[in-house]
Design a protein around this motif. Structure first.
Motif, PDB file in Angstrom:
ATOM      1  N   UNK A  21      46.126  50.363  58.984  1.00  0.00           N
ATOM      2  CA  UNK A  21      45.180  49.784  59.938  1.00  0.00           C
ATOM      3  C   UNK A  21      43.862  50.550  59.854  1.00  0.00           C
ATOM      4  N   UNK A  22      42.803  49.837  59.405  1.00  0.00           N
ATOM      5  CA  UNK A  22      41.510  50.477  59.185  1.00  0.00           C
ATOM      6  C   UNK A  22      40.405  49.570  59.710  1.00  0.00           C
ATOM      7  N   UNK A  23      39.449  50.127  60.487  1.00  0.00           N
ATOM      8  CA  UNK A  23      38.379  49.297  61.031  1.00  0.00           C
ATOM      9  C   UNK A  23      37.442  48.813  59.914  1.00  0.00           C
ATOM     10  N   UNK A  24      36.824  47.621  60.093  1.00  0.00           N
ATOM     11  CA  UNK A  24      36.835  46.878  61.361  1.00  0.00           C
ATOM     12  C   UNK A  24      37.958  45.846  61.501  1.00  0.00           C
ATOM     13  N   UNK A  25      38.600  45.419  60.385  1.00  0.00           N
ATOM     14  CA  UNK A  25      39.501  44.265  60.493  1.00  0.00           C
ATOM     15  C   UNK A  25      40.872  44.444  59.842  1.00  0.00           C
ATOM     16  N   UNK A  26      41.080  45.490  59.046  1.00  0.00           N
ATOM     17  CA  UNK A  26      42.347  45.605  58.321  1.00  0.00           C
ATOM     18  C   UNK A  26      43.477  45.993  59.265  1.00  0.00           C
ATOM     19  N   UNK A  27      44.520  45.175  59.295  1.00  0.00           N
ATOM     20  CA  UNK A  27      45.709  45.466  60.103  1.00  0.00           C
ATOM     21  C   UNK A  27      46.896  44.799  59.433  1.00  0.00           C
ATOM     22  N   UNK A  28      47.521  45.521  58.505  1.00  0.00           N
ATOM     23  CA  UNK A  28      48.596  44.952  57.700  1.00  0.00           C
ATOM     24  C   UNK A  28      49.903  45.679  57.974  1.00  0.00           C
ATOM     25  N   UNK A  29      50.973  44.911  58.068  1.00  0.00           N
ATOM     26  CA  UNK A  29      52.306  45.492  58.264  1.00  0.00           C
ATOM     27  C   UNK A  29      53.321  44.520  57.683  1.00  0.00           C
ATOM     28  N   UNK A  30      53.405  44.476  56.342  1.00  0.00           N
ATOM     29  CA  UNK A  30      54.307  43.545  55.672  1.00  0.00           C
ATOM     30  C   UNK A  30      55.268  44.238  54.720  1.00  0.00           C
ATOM     31  N   UNK A  31      55.396  45.565  54.833  1.00  0.00           N
ATOM     32  CA  UNK A  31      56.290  46.309  53.947  1.00  0.00           C
ATOM     33  C   UNK A  31      57.743  46.145  54.382  1.00  0.00           C
TER      34      UNK A  31
END
Length: 214
Positions: A21-31
């Motif tokens: 999760x990195x600003x401004x928009x990255x929010x990934x959790x698919x592992x």
């Protein structure tokens, strides 16, 4: 109370998988996590004591990783299957052409620390067992989560030494009641994998153990 297995199990991570999760928009959790499902361990945050496991995998692509994931959810949101609002992942990650001991702590956004896995075998695609311990700690200043790299005697399974990697203090400053889910995870964030190479990252996990207060 504990969740544990002495068996070796495998997690397979396809390209393009990550927890970040990195600003401004990255929010990934698919592992992929908790494979097999019996290794998934949940309970109240206040009852968590420790989680420990050993990991082995043929690191090759940048950010190839495996380790322990702690996902925090408010008690009222514990049934939500979406991305957890707060989480910690720690283990081994392939970065700058060498394996690193890696920890990411995510409160609002992620921060990341790495230190070289100095005892790693030579070569980028070698495999070795590396043991990670996540443990609740308390001293005169308060409570926190400590992350350690543990060296284990291969014959007896007993701990020989541990190296402190990171202390995470915001966990026990959370307002309200929180539940914690502890799982093993693997990820291969690189989306483009070289032709002729194994597409999936195959991670072996052994000695999985999560402890909770009775």
């Amino acid at each position: 109370m504990s969740t544990n297995t002495t068996d070796i199990f495998t997690i397979r991570a396809a390209p393009g998988t990550d927890i970040w999760r990195k600003p401004p928009t990255t929010n990934i959790c698919n592992a992929p996590t908790a494979i097999p499902p019996s290794t998934r361990s949940t309970g109240p945050l206040t009852s968590f004591l420790s989680a420990c496991a050993s990991f082995s995998f043929p690191w090759r692509e940048r950010y190839d990783q495996a380790g322990i994931l702690l996902a925090f959810r408010r008690r009222s949101e514990s049934s939500d299957s979406g991305i957890p609002p707060k989480w910690i992942k720690t283990g081994i990650e392939f970065y700058q052409s060498q394996p690193q001991l890696s920890t990411v702590a995510t409160d609002t956004w992620s921060d990341w620390s790495v230190t070289p896995l100095l005892s790693s075998l030579p070569g980028a695609e070698t495999e070795q067992w590396t043991t990670i311990l996540v443990e609740k700690s308390e001293d005169e200043h308060g409570k926190s989560i400590w992350v350690y790299r543990v060296v284990v005697d291969e014959q007896t399974g007993e701990e020989k030494s541990r190296t402190a990697l990171r202390e995470i203090c915001w966990v026990y400053g959370l307002d309200g009641e929180w539940d914690l889910e502890v799982v093993a995870m693997a990820a291969r964030p690189e989306k483009e994998v070289k032709d002729g190479e194994e597409k999936e990252l195959v991670v072996k996990v052994r000695g999985w153990e999560v402890k909770w207060e009775e």
